[in-house]
Design a protein around this motif. Structure first.
Motif, PDB file in Angstrom:
ATOM      1  N   LEU A 186       0.722   3.521  -4.362  1.00 21.86           N
ATOM      2  CA  LEU A 186       1.892   2.756  -4.806  1.00 21.86           C
ATOM      3  C   LEU A 186       3.168   3.385  -4.263  1.00 21.86           C
ATOM      4  O   LEU A 186       4.062   2.690  -3.761  1.00 21.86           O
ATOM      5  CB  LEU A 186       1.963   2.726  -6.336  1.00 21.86           C
ATOM      6  N   VAL A 187       3.260   4.707  -4.371  1.00 23.79           N
ATOM      7  CA  VAL A 187       4.440   5.417  -3.877  1.00 23.79           C
ATOM      8  C   VAL A 187       4.572   5.248  -2.370  1.00 23.79           C
ATOM      9  O   VAL A 187       5.677   5.005  -1.853  1.00 23.79           O
ATOM     10  CB  VAL A 187       4.355   6.908  -4.261  1.00 23.79           C
ATOM     11  N   ARG A 240       3.571   2.760  -0.605  1.00 22.36           N
ATOM     12  CA  ARG A 240       4.016   1.386  -0.342  1.00 22.36           C
ATOM     13  C   ARG A 240       5.522   1.243  -0.560  1.00 22.36           C
ATOM     14  O   ARG A 240       6.226   0.631   0.262  1.00 22.36           O
ATOM     15  CB  ARG A 240       3.249   0.426  -1.256  1.00 22.36           C
ATOM     16  N   VAL A 241       6.031   1.823  -1.650  1.00 26.28           N
ATOM     17  CA  VAL A 241       7.473   1.746  -1.921  1.00 26.28           C
ATOM     18  C   VAL A 241       8.257   2.439  -0.812  1.00 26.28           C
ATOM     19  O   VAL A 241       9.273   1.905  -0.327  1.00 26.28           O
ATOM     20  CB  VAL A 241       7.788   2.380  -3.289  1.00 26.28           C
ATOM     21  N   ARG A 253      10.300   1.978  -8.837  1.00 20.50           N
ATOM     22  CA  ARG A 253       9.728   0.848  -8.098  1.00 20.50           C
ATOM     23  C   ARG A 253       8.202   0.905  -8.106  1.00 20.50           C
ATOM     24  O   ARG A 253       7.529  -0.133  -8.238  1.00 20.50           O
ATOM     25  CB  ARG A 253      10.253   0.839  -6.666  1.00 20.50           C
ATOM     26  N   ALA A 254       7.648   2.097  -7.954  1.00 22.91           N
ATOM     27  CA  ALA A 254       6.187   2.228  -7.977  1.00 22.91           C
ATOM     28  C   ALA A 254       5.637   1.856  -9.342  1.00 22.91           C
ATOM     29  O   ALA A 254       4.589   1.197  -9.449  1.00 22.91           O
ATOM     30  CB  ALA A 254       5.786   3.652  -7.602  1.00 22.91           C
ATOM     31  N   GLU A 255       6.334   2.257 -10.389  1.00 20.16           N
ATOM     32  CA  GLU A 255       5.908   1.891 -11.746  1.00 20.16           C
ATOM     33  C   GLU A 255       5.911   0.375 -11.922  1.00 20.16           C
ATOM     34  O   GLU A 255       4.984  -0.196 -12.518  1.00 20.16           O
ATOM     35  CB  GLU A 255       6.832   2.545 -12.760  1.00 20.16           C
ATOM     36  N   LEU A 297       4.460   9.715 -12.658  1.00 20.49           N
ATOM     37  CA  LEU A 297       5.181   9.871 -11.395  1.00 20.49           C
ATOM     38  C   LEU A 297       6.374  10.787 -11.661  1.00 20.49           C
ATOM     39  O   LEU A 297       7.395  10.355 -12.207  1.00 20.49           O
ATOM     40  CB  LEU A 297       5.644   8.515 -10.874  1.00 20.49           C
TER      41      LEU A 297
END
Length: 293
Positions: free
Chosen positions: A148-149, A151-152, A194-196, A218
């Motif tokens: 996820l991180v 991707r952000v 944003r990842a959250e 995170l």
């Protein structure tokens, strides 16, 4: 007790003593690993104020920032003001093999350099996310959150690299340039938020443990005066795992326990530089602006 061995002018003693409970290793294993890994580890430490975690016999592990009085005169140091303790601290600079061997002989297992070289405190070189799975969760959960991180960061125009923390989680680094410590800290908070939002059922930015509800944390606080364990550093954990760089495409196939003071040395020729040769990248102003809110 006299030296059992001398390397680069450093007397090494008690090399066959157990390192700590559940280590499955003796002090010689630590020293041998540090010596073998020095060409990879020293670039992560050189010029950066260093904190170490030492394990003395019969004592719990402790973090050492201030160098002890018996530190050899050839160990370079830098004195800085520490906001957390409101005092001046004399940090070691682990710049060469001799200093690294001396630390190993002092039973310094973990190496936590400052995020910036001495004198460049307001010019961070990375955005860093420390990704920590909840108690009882497996490493794959941390890997999912790391993606996820990534991707952000990619959506903000930033390439990133990843390493195992040597404990349960992973560290994601994105090299940056031309940014202040405040800007980097703000951007890191925005990346975490944003990842959250991408998967609130998986990841959380809640700092209070009881508020995390079994989600992956995170941790966006690895900025400013913080430290993070260096790539290639051992950890005070059962089996003495090592924080190890991993290619994103290989992350699903590894576990932290794959890399220890016993196994990592033979993997060094394939490790390459930790940051993978990524150049400094422009920090997205949108991240900074969001993080400041």
């Amino acid at each position: 007790m006299g030296a059992e061995e001398v390397r680069d002018g450093v007397s090494l003693t008690n090399l066959d003593q157990p390192l700590f409970d559940e280590a499955g290793a003796v002090k010689r294993d630590l020293v041998d690993y540090l010596d073998t890994a020095r060409e990879h580890l020293l670039p992560e430490l050189r010029g950066r104020p260093l904190s170490v975690i030492r394990v003395l016999r019969g004592q719990p592990p402790f973090m050492q920032k201030n160098v002890p009085r018996y530190t050899p005169p050839w160990v370079r140091t830098v004195t800085l003001w520490a906001e957390s303790s409101q005092r001046r601290v004399s940090y070691a600079l682990c710049d060469d093999r001799r200093t690294l061997l001396w630390f190993g002989n002092q039973r310094a297992v973990e190496y936590h350099p400052a995020l910036t070289p001495a004198g460049q405190e307001d010019h961070p070189g990375f955005l860093i996310m420390d990704i920590d799975p909840p108690p009882g969760a497996g490493f794959p959960l941390a890997v999912r959150a790391a993606r996820l991180v990534r991707r952000v960061l990619a959506e903000a125009g930033l390439e990133s690299v990843v390493k195992t923390s040597g404990a349960k989680g992973v560290h994601v680094f994105a090299p940056i340039g031309q940014a202040s410590a405040e800007e980097a800290a703000a951007a890191t908070r925005a990346v975490a938020a944003r990842a959250e939002r991408l998967d609130p059922g998986l990841a959380t930015t809640a700092f209070i443990r009881d508020d995390r509800q079994g989600k992956v944390f995170l941790d966006s606080t690895r900025a400013g005066g913080a430290t993070v364990v260096a790539a290639f550093s051992p950890r005070v954990r059962p089996g003495v795992p090592v924080s190890w760089p991993v290619r994103w495409e290989d992350l699903d196939d590894v576990r932290p326990a794959d890399f220890t003071v016993h196994t990592a040395a033979r993997l060094l020729p394939q490790a390459g530089p930790w940051t993978g040769g990524l150049p400094p990248q422009r920090l997205d102003p949108g991240l900074v602006a969001e993080g400041r809110t």
